[in-house]
Motif scaffolding. Structure first.
Motif, mmCIF file in Angstrom:
data_model
loop_
_atom_site.group_PDB
_atom_site.id
_atom_site.type_symbol
_atom_site.label_atom_id
_atom_site.label_comp_id
_atom_site.label_asym_id
_atom_site.label_seq_id
_atom_site.Cartn_x
_atom_site.Cartn_y
_atom_site.Cartn_z
ATOM 1 N N LEU A 1 0.856 -1.182 0.000
ATOM 2 C CA LEU A 1 0.000 0.000 0.000
ATOM 3 C C LEU A 1 0.893 1.234 0.000
ATOM 4 O O LEU A 1 1.701 1.432 0.916
ATOM 5 C CB LEU A 1 -0.910 -0.005 1.225
ATOM 6 N N GLU A 2 0.763 2.039 -1.032
ATOM 7 C CA GLU A 2 1.578 3.245 -1.138
ATOM 8 C C GLU A 2 1.075 4.321 -0.173
ATOM 9 O O GLU A 2 -0.131 4.570 -0.088
ATOM 10 C CB GLU A 2 1.540 3.780 -2.572
ATOM 11 N N THR A 3 2.001 4.928 0.548
ATOM 12 C CA THR A 3 1.672 6.007 1.492
ATOM 13 C C THR A 3 2.668 7.147 1.309
ATOM 14 O O THR A 3 3.444 7.457 2.217
ATOM 15 C CB THR A 3 1.714 5.503 2.947
ATOM 16 N N PRO A 4 2.716 7.781 0.153
ATOM 17 C CA PRO A 4 3.750 8.791 -0.108
ATOM 18 C C PRO A 4 3.850 9.833 1.004
ATOM 19 O O PRO A 4 2.847 10.412 1.411
ATOM 20 C CB PRO A 4 3.299 9.425 -1.422
ATOM 21 N N HIS A 5 5.062 10.013 1.523
ATOM 22 C CA HIS A 5 5.366 11.009 2.560
ATOM 23 C C HIS A 5 4.708 10.710 3.905
ATOM 24 O O HIS A 5 4.694 11.571 4.792
ATOM 25 C CB HIS A 5 4.999 12.418 2.089
ATOM 26 N N VAL A 6 4.166 9.506 4.075
ATOM 27 C CA VAL A 6 3.594 9.098 5.363
ATOM 28 C C VAL A 6 4.323 7.868 5.850
ATOM 29 O O VAL A 6 4.176 6.794 5.265
ATOM 30 C CB VAL A 6 2.075 8.811 5.241
ATOM 31 N N PRO A 7 5.121 7.977 6.915
ATOM 32 C CA PRO A 7 5.400 9.241 7.608
ATOM 33 C C PRO A 7 6.419 10.121 6.897
ATOM 34 O O PRO A 7 6.483 11.309 7.133
ATOM 35 C CB PRO A 7 5.940 8.784 8.964
ATOM 36 N N HIS A 8 7.242 9.536 6.008
ATOM 37 C CA HIS A 8 8.200 10.327 5.236
ATOM 38 C C HIS A 8 8.730 9.487 4.080
ATOM 39 O O HIS A 8 8.641 8.263 4.087
ATOM 40 C CB HIS A 8 9.353 10.839 6.106
ATOM 41 N N GLY A 9 9.262 10.168 3.084
ATOM 42 C CA GLY A 9 9.782 9.514 1.893
ATOM 43 C C GLY A 9 8.738 9.429 0.799
ATOM 44 O O GLY A 9 7.630 8.942 1.023
ATOM 45 N N TRP A 10 9.083 9.925 -0.410
ATOM 46 C CA TRP A 10 8.073 9.921 -1.481
ATOM 47 C C TRP A 10 7.804 8.522 -1.993
ATOM 48 O O TRP A 10 6.799 8.272 -2.671
ATOM 49 C CB TRP A 10 8.448 10.880 -2.609
#
Length: 239
Positions: free
Chosen positions: A129-138
């Protein structure tokens, strides 16, 4: 210094190393299935300890998948050591992260995963599951093991200090205290909605990379942390 092994859900093992000098805990997660999967490689310097821990559960050379949430030393620093030790293993990471970093960094070509793609391990199923910038990192993402409803949530809920392998104690307060120190989370308009989408999976266990594995009310914990980050984001807009 040692790496302990605890089964936090059926055939899902937490491999945990506490580094006292840093007062910080580093966890990897091994899913023991027909095609064993490791989530988080760990730092290069910890490879001997962590690989010994994996060998207590399953032969290292039999690992099939090497995965991590995002590109960072404690998540993929020892990636190529694992590839050398496990000849059949492939790195599996989000497509964006492969394009940006892993295609160049890995000694063997990685398997890019799309958002929501499932790896059938044989007896276990993990969904990226993609979570861009959550918590960090694109390139950030998490893994959800569907048969046990275990969310391997990477740096979410990071806490300082040592911790038990499993807990039902409150984990939001320690996570916010660590955030006050590290300022490691990207606070954007998408932070809270992303975490609430994870809560919508209905996980029964959370595998934290820097903290205990949590078996309390996971939906509530994710929702409470989302609300806290939402409030902090709103405060930042008023400053």
């Amino acid at each position: 210094m040692e790496t302990t092994v605890t089964e936090i859900a059926p055939d899902i093992y937490r491999l945990s190393t506490y580094i006292s000098e840093a007062d910080f805990l580093f966890n990897q997660f091994l899913i023991n299935a027909e095609e064993p999967l490791l989530f988080h490689c760990g730092l290069r310097g910890l490879f001997p300890l962590v690989s010994d821990a994996v060998a207590r559960v399953t032969p290292v050379e039999g690992l099939r998948w090497i995965t991590f949430g995002h590109v960072e030393a404690d998540e993929c620093g020892s990636m190529n050591s694992w590839l050398a030790a496990a000849p059949r293993a492939e790195v599996a990471h989000g497509a964006m992260g492969c394009i940006v970093s892993v295609n160049d960094m890995a000694d063997r070509p990685p398997r890019p995963l799309s958002d929501g793609e499932v790896l059938d391990l044989g007896g276990k199923r993990v969904r990226r599951l993609e979570t861009p910038h959550v918590p960090h990192g694109w390139d950030a993402g998490v893994m959800y093991e569907e048969t046990t409803r275990t969310l391997l949530c990477g740096d979410l809920f990071t806490a300082i200090g040592n911790a038990p392998a499993l807990t039902e104690s409150e984990i939001v307060g320690p996570a916010l205290a660590a955030e006050d120190v590290f300022k490691a989370s990207c606070l954007t308009a998408e932070t809270a909605p992303t975490m609430r989408r994870l809560a919508g999976l209905g996980p029964t266990a959370l595998g934290l990379m820097h903290g205990p594995s949590y078996t309390g009310d996971c939906n509530q914990a994710l929702g409470d942390l989302a609300s806290a980050y939402e409030a902090r984001f709103a405060d930042s807009l008023r400053k």
